[in-house]
Enzyme design. Sequence first.
Site, PDB file in Angstrom:
ATOM      1  N   ASN A 187      81.129  17.070  38.952  1.00  0.00           N
ATOM      2  CA  ASN A 187      80.675  15.672  38.956  1.00  0.00           C
ATOM      3  C   ASN A 187      80.541  15.186  40.392  1.00  0.00           C
ATOM      4  O   ASN A 187      80.785  15.934  41.341  1.00  0.00           O
ATOM      5  CB  ASN A 187      81.635  14.801  38.144  1.00  0.00           C
ATOM      6  CG  ASN A 187      83.044  14.841  38.710  1.00  0.00           C
ATOM      7  OD1 ASN A 187      83.289  14.377  39.811  1.00  0.00           O
ATOM      8  ND2 ASN A 187      83.980  15.436  37.965  1.00  0.00           N
ATOM      9  N   ASP A 209      86.629  16.489  31.706  1.00  0.00           N
ATOM     10  CA  ASP A 209      87.308  16.350  30.414  1.00  0.00           C
ATOM     11  C   ASP A 209      87.252  17.648  29.621  1.00  0.00           C
ATOM     12  O   ASP A 209      88.170  17.972  28.885  1.00  0.00           O
ATOM     13  CB  ASP A 209      86.660  15.221  29.608  1.00  0.00           C
ATOM     14  CG  ASP A 209      86.947  13.869  30.241  1.00  0.00           C
ATOM     15  OD1 ASP A 209      88.087  13.679  30.699  1.00  0.00           O
ATOM     16  OD2 ASP A 209      86.026  13.025  30.297  1.00  0.00           O
ATOM     17  N   PRO A 224      93.503  19.878  29.932  1.00  0.00           N
ATOM     18  CA  PRO A 224      94.740  19.096  29.854  1.00  0.00           C
ATOM     19  C   PRO A 224      94.556  17.773  30.592  1.00  0.00           C
ATOM     20  O   PRO A 224      93.867  17.729  31.624  1.00  0.00           O
ATOM     21  CB  PRO A 224      95.769  19.977  30.565  1.00  0.00           C
ATOM     22  CG  PRO A 224      94.982  20.938  31.387  1.00  0.00           C
ATOM     23  CD  PRO A 224      93.655  21.110  30.700  1.00  0.00           C
ATOM     24  N   ASP A 225      95.134  16.705  30.079  1.00  0.00           N
ATOM     25  CA  ASP A 225      95.122  15.428  30.806  1.00  0.00           C
ATOM     26  C   ASP A 225      96.313  15.450  31.756  1.00  0.00           C
ATOM     27  O   ASP A 225      97.465  15.291  31.344  1.00  0.00           O
ATOM     28  CB  ASP A 225      95.194  14.241  29.839  1.00  0.00           C
ATOM     29  CG  ASP A 225      94.940  12.931  30.574  1.00  0.00           C
ATOM     30  OD1 ASP A 225      95.488  12.750  31.690  1.00  0.00           O
ATOM     31  OD2 ASP A 225      94.181  12.098  30.048  1.00  0.00           O
ATOM     32  N   ILE A 226      96.024  15.683  33.019  1.00  0.00           N
ATOM     33  CA  ILE A 226      97.087  15.903  34.012  1.00  0.00           C
ATOM     34  C   ILE A 226      97.939  14.644  34.156  1.00  0.00           C
ATOM     35  O   ILE A 226      99.171  14.684  34.103  1.00  0.00           O
ATOM     36  CB  ILE A 226      96.469  16.298  35.377  1.00  0.00           C
ATOM     37  CG1 ILE A 226      95.580  17.537  35.204  1.00  0.00           C
ATOM     38  CG2 ILE A 226      97.556  16.541  36.403  1.00  0.00           C
ATOM     39  CD1 ILE A 226      94.713  17.872  36.414  1.00  0.00           C
ATOM     40  N   PHE A 238      93.703   6.250  38.092  1.00  0.00           N
ATOM     41  CA  PHE A 238      92.442   5.626  38.489  1.00  0.00           C
ATOM     42  C   PHE A 238      91.502   5.652  37.294  1.00  0.00           C
ATOM     43  O   PHE A 238      91.594   6.549  36.450  1.00  0.00           O
ATOM     44  CB  PHE A 238      91.796   6.374  39.660  1.00  0.00           C
ATOM     45  CG  PHE A 238      92.160   5.784  40.999  1.00  0.00           C
ATOM     46  CD1 PHE A 238      93.444   5.896  41.494  1.00  0.00           C
ATOM     47  CD2 PHE A 238      91.206   5.096  41.748  1.00  0.00           C
ATOM     48  CE1 PHE A 238      93.780   5.345  42.722  1.00  0.00           C
ATOM     49  CE2 PHE A 238      91.536   4.539  42.979  1.00  0.00           C
ATOM     50  CZ  PHE A 238      92.822   4.663  43.472  1.00  0.00           C
ATOM     51  N   LYS A 263      97.270   6.155  29.050  1.00  0.00           N
ATOM     52  CA  LYS A 263      97.842   7.150  29.964  1.00  0.00           C
ATOM     53  C   LYS A 263      99.356   6.964  30.112  1.00  0.00           C
ATOM     54  O   LYS A 263     100.047   7.847  30.607  1.00  0.00           O
ATOM     55  CB  LYS A 263      97.194   7.036  31.350  1.00  0.00           C
ATOM     56  CG  LYS A 263      95.691   7.226  31.342  1.00  0.00           C
ATOM     57  CD  LYS A 263      95.297   8.674  31.441  1.00  0.00           C
ATOM     58  CE  LYS A 263      93.783   8.805  31.388  1.00  0.00           C
ATOM     59  NZ  LYS A 263      93.338  10.203  31.469  1.00  0.00           N
TER      60      LYS A 263
END
Length: 406
Positions: free
Chosen positions: A213, A282, A310-312, A332, A350
């Site tokens: 990105n 994602d 994984p969502d760190i 963020f 989150k």
Amino acid sequence: MTELAGKHIVLGLSGGIAAYKAAELCRALVKEGASVQVVMTEAATQFMTPVTLQALSNRPVVMSQWDAREPNNMAHINLSREADAILVAPASADFMAKLLHGRADDLLSLMCLARPMDTVPLIVAPAMNREMWQHPATQRNVAQLKADGTHVLAVGTGDQACGETGDGRMLEPEEILQDLIAFFTPKTLQGQHWLITAGPTFEAIDPVRGITNLSSGKMGFAIARAAAEAGAQVTLVAGPVHLPTPRGVQRVDVVSAQNMHQAVMNASDAATVFVATAAVADWRPATAAEQKLKKDGSGQVPALSFVENPDILAGVAQSARAQSGALYCVGFAAESHDLLAHAKAKRERKGVPLLVGNIGPATFGQDDNALLLVEASGTQELPRNSKRALAQQLVAEVAQRLKARP
Ligand code: C5P
């Protein structure tokens, strides 16, 4: 930016070939808003003319303790009293040896000795041949100068004017400038360890292609720099970006989200603050082909399937240390619209105390940004500014919150 506005620097040059870099350093100091008084030893004038430095500093250069222009004939007192710091760059091996012994047989060493130690710090940027730098005498002098309260900057490594290669070069002017700005920054984060993710991730499709990105990493790098300047130990886990590592920051380069996840896990136990600025992909291709996918002329396109990364941030925020408050987590959110609503929802999802929102397309790759701080207790805007200034403000905001904790 004029980060040294209001500061008066005595820039001392002793004799060494690195004196040529002092001209650029002088210019950089002036550009940052400092007033600069140049003082040169006689040896320094063999390498650089006072005319150059007078032109760049816009002040006559002083070289002798017998300079009759000072009404009381006490240049060493007058000039050292006005300074916010004396910066000797280059500091030759001989000049450091002199400082160590408190010798004062030229104006610069006399001024260093006569300075009020509590209010006028002495910073030296060593510059010499690698053998001279490694010599036990020099290393002893460096250790003793530090013990005496002198701030000794690091040396650079690489090709030397003498044709040899090794440690001992003077730092580049930009590095010295950054170290000086850091020197003047109040150490509000002393004892803390900040772990920061920055940049995009790259998810391989095959050995030559991937999904990534437009995140530039600039915001995360600016936060890493500001945190290090404020005295924190900083680990910066960076996705593929072409940005220089901020001084004093430990950088871990990663490529994919899984790499980033692993690097964060390795460092998170030691961290006291985690700031996730990275734009983590994602999803990643379910399998990365071992060989380049080839067009076979049939018009058939490869079928890609994806799995979730994984969502760190969410993972770290759920760890026992984050839950107990030992690790303060900042997320963020880059949104394209409805920033407040999305940022609020993201903060809860989150599970972090502070979520910083920004409008993604308006900030990716840019040097400025605007931030919205979202917490359980309310929101706060940090209006559009350079990422550098916003990073400093955000670091100050986090420092305040950590201090206010019971
Ligand atoms: O879910 P979203 O990507 O919008 O969340 C953004 C926040 O979560 C950022 O702080 C980002 O660094 C972090 N994040 C993460 N790991 C992911 C996805 C996002 O740490 N896989």
